[in-house]
Design a protein around this motif. Structure first.
Motif, PDB file in Angstrom:
ATOM      1  N   TYR A  65       0.830  -1.201   0.000  1.00  0.00           N
ATOM      2  CA  TYR A  65       0.000   0.000   0.000  1.00  0.00           C
ATOM      3  C   TYR A  65       0.870   1.260   0.000  1.00  0.00           C
ATOM      4  O   TYR A  65       2.000   1.248   0.485  1.00  0.00           O
ATOM      5  N   LYS A  92      -3.813   0.546  -2.843  1.00  0.00           N
ATOM      6  CA  LYS A  92      -3.245  -0.800  -2.834  1.00  0.00           C
ATOM      7  C   LYS A  92      -2.702  -1.081  -4.233  1.00  0.00           C
ATOM      8  O   LYS A  92      -3.391  -0.847  -5.233  1.00  0.00           O
ATOM      9  N   ASP A  94      -1.385  -3.817  -6.910  1.00  0.00           N
ATOM     10  CA  ASP A  94      -1.408  -5.232  -7.241  1.00  0.00           C
ATOM     11  C   ASP A  94      -1.108  -5.385  -8.730  1.00  0.00           C
ATOM     12  O   ASP A  94      -1.847  -4.883  -9.574  1.00  0.00           O
ATOM     13  N   LYS A 101      -8.163   2.553  -1.773  1.00  0.00           N
ATOM     14  CA  LYS A 101      -8.896   1.786  -0.763  1.00  0.00           C
ATOM     15  C   LYS A 101      -9.683   2.676   0.178  1.00  0.00           C
ATOM     16  O   LYS A 101     -10.764   2.320   0.620  1.00  0.00           O
TER      17      LYS A 101
END
Length: 233
Positions: A65, A92, A94, A101
């Motif tokens: 994060y 976040k 990925d 978030k």
């Protein structure tokens, strides 16, 4: 044999706790690191319009994060930066994709009838933390910010935000020299947090009192602890 089994179980639990602790990491980003992640294009896309005062990154078993604390920086007065508004963002990351978030928005109280209620609002990074407080392998972000009133900290406001598994719990406090001027609101969700998390937040509140940044009577802190115990029971 039974004693050996117990010892093996204890060793396993200790190794598991150590592994969870080792799986979490956080640090404050340098200016270069901040600019590298929060590029002009990224900030424009995510409506980060204020200067970033402080940025962090943290990783736990759920992922990686990035957090940006931004302040409006409306003017400079006596070498102090005056902010009317603050915003914080949590993303976040990925597979190279950043997803927001949560976001924090707040502002100083507006003037009334020509009288200034609050002069500035800013993040209290001295108390902001990104740590796994209960050893479950997940970091519990704590973001703290506050305001200056006409008498500085003495009649300013402060807010403590705790994010536990994505759920926000807030403690809102109005400082005041007189008992009747002080007011504290605690979200009920705060009392459902693990005991270690609640205890750590209480320690932060005690530290704020010691540093003259907040006025929490000791009897109120004791009351919080008692209520937490009653709800747990």
């Amino acid at each position: 044999m039974k004693k050996l089994y117990v010892l093996l179980c204890m060793a396993f639990l200790m190794l598991q706790a150590s592994a969870q602790s080792d799986s979490t990491h956080s640090h404050t980003l340098t200016k270069a690191e901040t600019d590298d992640f929060f590029t002009p294009a990224f900030k424009k896309k995510n409506l980060i319009n204020f200067p970033i005062f402080r940025a962090y990154t943290y990783s736990d078993k759920s992922g990686t994060y990035y957090v940006a604390l931004s302040e409006s920086s409306d003017k400079i007065k006596a070498k102090d930066t005056i902010n009317n508004t603050i915003k914080a963002f949590n993303f976040k990351v990925d597979k190279g994709v950043a997803t927001k978030k949560w976001e924090i928005n707040d502002f100083k109280l507006p003037d009334t009838k020509g009288a200034t209620i609050e002069s500035s609002i800013w993040f209290w990074t001295k108390y902001c933390e990104f740590t796994d407080l209960d050893g479950d392998g997940l970091i519990e972000p704590i973001v703290v910010y506050g305001t200056f009133g006409n008498n500085g900290y003495d009649d300013g406001r402060l807010k403590i935000l705790v994010y536990y598994k994505g759920q926000k719990s807030a403690i809102r406090h109005q400082n005041g020299v007189l008992d009747g001027e002080r007011k504290t609101q605690v979200d009920l969700t705060f009392y459902s947090l693990p005991a270690k998390v609640q205890a750590h937040v209480k320690e932060l509140m005690e530290k704020m009192v010691k540093n003259n940044h907040a006025i929490f009577p000791s009897k109120y802190l004791d009351k919080m602890a008692k209520k937490a115990t009653q709800i747990a029971d």
